[in-house]
Design a protein around this motif. Sequence first.
Motif, PDB file in Angstrom:
ATOM      1  N   ILE A 166      -7.180   4.367  -3.469  1.00 59.74           N
ATOM      2  CA  ILE A 166      -6.073   3.495  -3.871  1.00 59.74           C
ATOM      3  C   ILE A 166      -6.307   2.061  -3.392  1.00 59.74           C
ATOM      4  O   ILE A 166      -6.039   1.097  -4.116  1.00 59.74           O
ATOM      5  CB  ILE A 166      -4.737   4.049  -3.345  1.00 59.74           C
ATOM      6  N   GLN A 167      -6.826   1.918  -2.179  1.00 61.38           N
ATOM      7  CA  GLN A 167      -7.143   0.579  -1.670  1.00 61.38           C
ATOM      8  C   GLN A 167      -8.131  -0.125  -2.576  1.00 61.38           C
ATOM      9  O   GLN A 167      -7.996  -1.313  -2.879  1.00 61.38           O
ATOM     10  CB  GLN A 167      -7.714   0.683  -0.252  1.00 61.38           C
ATOM     11  N   SER A 168      -9.131   0.614  -3.033  1.00 61.76           N
ATOM     12  CA  SER A 168     -10.156   0.041  -3.901  1.00 61.76           C
ATOM     13  C   SER A 168      -9.586  -0.356  -5.259  1.00 61.76           C
ATOM     14  O   SER A 168      -9.831  -1.455  -5.747  1.00 61.76           O
ATOM     15  CB  SER A 168     -11.291   1.055  -4.090  1.00 61.76           C
ATOM     16  N   ASP A 169      -8.791   0.531  -5.855  1.00 54.91           N
ATOM     17  CA  ASP A 169      -8.257   0.274  -7.202  1.00 54.91           C
ATOM     18  C   ASP A 169      -7.212  -0.833  -7.215  1.00 54.91           C
ATOM     19  O   ASP A 169      -7.137  -1.614  -8.160  1.00 54.91           O
ATOM     20  CB  ASP A 169      -7.639   1.557  -7.772  1.00 54.91           C
ATOM     21  N   TYR A 170      -6.401  -0.896  -6.176  1.00 54.56           N
ATOM     22  CA  TYR A 170      -5.299  -1.856  -6.141  1.00 54.56           C
ATOM     23  C   TYR A 170      -5.582  -3.072  -5.251  1.00 54.56           C
ATOM     24  O   TYR A 170      -4.729  -3.941  -5.104  1.00 54.56           O
ATOM     25  CB  TYR A 170      -4.021  -1.175  -5.650  1.00 54.56           C
ATOM     26  N   ASN A 171      -6.787  -3.095  -4.645  1.00 57.42           N
ATOM     27  CA  ASN A 171      -7.150  -4.192  -3.746  1.00 57.42           C
ATOM     28  C   ASN A 171      -6.127  -4.348  -2.616  1.00 57.42           C
ATOM     29  O   ASN A 171      -5.616  -5.441  -2.339  1.00 57.42           O
ATOM     30  CB  ASN A 171      -7.281  -5.512  -4.515  1.00 57.42           C
ATOM     31  N   LEU A 172      -5.826  -3.238  -1.964  1.00 57.76           N
ATOM     32  CA  LEU A 172      -4.865  -3.222  -0.856  1.00 57.76           C
ATOM     33  C   LEU A 172      -5.554  -2.667   0.392  1.00 57.76           C
ATOM     34  O   LEU A 172      -5.439  -1.490   0.714  1.00 57.76           O
ATOM     35  CB  LEU A 172      -3.655  -2.351  -1.222  1.00 57.76           C
ATOM     36  N   LYS A 173      -6.281  -3.504   1.085  1.00 56.66           N
ATOM     37  CA  LYS A 173      -7.046  -3.053   2.247  1.00 56.66           C
ATOM     38  C   LYS A 173      -6.127  -2.657   3.402  1.00 56.66           C
ATOM     39  O   LYS A 173      -5.133  -3.306   3.676  1.00 56.66           O
ATOM     40  CB  LYS A 173      -7.997  -4.162   2.701  1.00 56.66           C
ATOM     41  N   GLY A 174      -6.506  -1.562   4.065  1.00 59.25           N
ATOM     42  CA  GLY A 174      -5.798  -1.131   5.271  1.00 59.25           C
ATOM     43  C   GLY A 174      -4.434  -0.520   5.029  1.00 59.25           C
ATOM     44  O   GLY A 174      -3.656  -0.347   5.965  1.00 59.25           O
ATOM     45  N   ILE A 175      -4.122  -0.172   3.771  1.00 62.03           N
ATOM     46  CA  ILE A 175      -2.808   0.363   3.419  1.00 62.03           C
ATOM     47  C   ILE A 175      -2.941   1.805   2.950  1.00 62.03           C
ATOM     48  O   ILE A 175      -3.909   2.169   2.292  1.00 62.03           O
ATOM     49  CB  ILE A 175      -2.150  -0.481   2.293  1.00 62.03           C
ATOM     50  N   SER A 176      -1.954   2.639   3.301  1.00 62.62           N
ATOM     51  CA  SER A 176      -1.890   3.989   2.747  1.00 62.62           C
ATOM     52  C   SER A 176      -0.473   4.243   2.252  1.00 62.62           C
ATOM     53  O   SER A 176       0.460   3.504   2.595  1.00 62.62           O
ATOM     54  CB  SER A 176      -2.296   5.044   3.786  1.00 62.62           C
ATOM     55  N   PHE A 177      -0.311   5.296   1.469  1.00 64.35           N
ATOM     56  CA  PHE A 177       0.979   5.570   0.841  1.00 64.35           C
ATOM     57  C   PHE A 177       1.391   7.030   1.041  1.00 64.35           C
ATOM     58  O   PHE A 177       1.303   7.843   0.119  1.00 64.35           O
ATOM     59  CB  PHE A 177       0.915   5.228  -0.652  1.00 64.35           C
ATOM     60  N   PRO A 178       1.837   7.361   2.272  1.00 67.49           N
ATOM     61  CA  PRO A 178       2.335   8.721   2.509  1.00 67.49           C
ATOM     62  C   PRO A 178       3.776   8.845   2.012  1.00 67.49           C
ATOM     63  O   PRO A 178       4.707   9.092   2.776  1.00 67.49           O
ATOM     64  CB  PRO A 178       2.236   8.850   4.031  1.00 67.49           C
ATOM     65  N   HIS A 179       3.945   8.645   0.715  1.00 64.77           N
ATOM     66  CA  HIS A 179       5.273   8.634   0.103  1.00 64.77           C
ATOM     67  C   HIS A 179       5.674  10.064  -0.212  1.00 64.77           C
ATOM     68  O   HIS A 179       4.951  10.788  -0.898  1.00 64.77           O
ATOM     69  CB  HIS A 179       5.221   7.783  -1.170  1.00 64.77           C
ATOM     70  N   GLY A 180       6.847  10.482   0.260  1.00 64.29           N
ATOM     71  CA  GLY A 180       7.253  11.879   0.183  1.00 64.29           C
ATOM     72  C   GLY A 180       7.418  12.429  -1.208  1.00 64.29           C
ATOM     73  O   GLY A 180       7.419  13.652  -1.404  1.00 64.29           O
TER      74      GLY A 180
END
Length: 420
Positions: A166-180
């Motif tokens: 996801i970081q690679s596709d959206y260019n969001l370094k250092g981010i994760s999405f543990p969305h329930g």
Amino acid sequence: MEIINWVIDLGPSVMMPIIFLILALCFRIRLGRAFKAAMLVGIGFMGINLIITLLLESMGPAAEAMVKRFDLQLTVIDPGWPVAAAIGWGTPIVPFAVISIILVNIILLVFNITKTVNIDIFNFWIFMITGALVYSITGSISIAVVASLLHFIVVLIIGDVTAPRIQSDYNLKGISFPHGTTAVFVPFGIAINWIIERIPGLRKVEADPESITKKFGILGEPLTLGAIIGALLGILAGFNISSVLTLAVTVAAVMVLLPKMVDVLVEGLSIIREAAESFLKRKFPDREFYIAMDTALLIGHPAVLATGLLMIPSTLLLAIILPGNRLLPFTDLASLSFLFAMCAPYLKQNMVRLYITGLVIMTMVLYIGTDIATAFTEAANLANVTLPDNISDTTELANLVGGASTPLGWLLIKIASFFG
């Protein structure tokens, strides 16, 4: 509870800048630069929320008009994620669940079991709505808290695993999405993509925004797609020409403005991420850390947003034709993009693949919602939530976008019911 409620009432637009200012200072960023970074995060969240609110307020009447126009007679009503959030934050499990989630996250970080620091406190309701339904069935705070924690831990693992892609596709370094909610559907998206890759013809269909723009020029650009989809939804809702044109321009505006607000937020995040990376590398040279964020950052992608809008009439059709379904999609129809935002990178941002995945996801959600309606309604009564004016207090409830409406939430609720 008073402290927790005060923090939650601030909302993410205020809460996040405060959290990120504290983080920035902890990572030794100068006060002025720390303030700028925190405010950019806050401004980005404010902008995202304003644009999403604009979308929801525009699509809400259209969805309601479609329901009335097609005379859908289903007995379980979707009151929307705000009601689900109120249930999640309104049950007796809240202080125990919040403290337990934070402690578990810290323990998992200490023992290097996770890379994610989950500061997305506002969305803890997604784990706690699962616990709230368990509590309504079992009457046990401890069982309900365990269910919330299990939901949190599974999603945290998915957040870690999906972060690099996801970081690679959206260019969001250092981010994760543990969305329930969103994270739970990623394995299904991966499985559907695997199946599509083995279907001749379908696997060759190129329907990502770049390919569409290349083929159709201005007709394939996000603003044009937004205008076309908005106009089609207005026509399906039976709007007059003025309202159809207004909805078309509104959806086009959302398609253009939402990614720009995400860019503002990311600018602030980048300042803090770079400082955090440098600071943590010195302290933990062999470790990598992610900061958890809301999937609102992901729905601005044209493929995700456009597919989410196309899913509105499709979900209503599914509700009609699926045998045994009793759930009437309603308030959450405008929020469907959140359900498959994390799947998009694994589906090559291909709108055809996203749409097929959306149909599968919504089929599961409608059947789950039908099955948990009694427990959901009881949880709403226990939390004493205020329902929208157009929903009767005697109606059975279940929402489309929430932790309890996912396969993981449903499984935990079913397991817990044996102890009730």
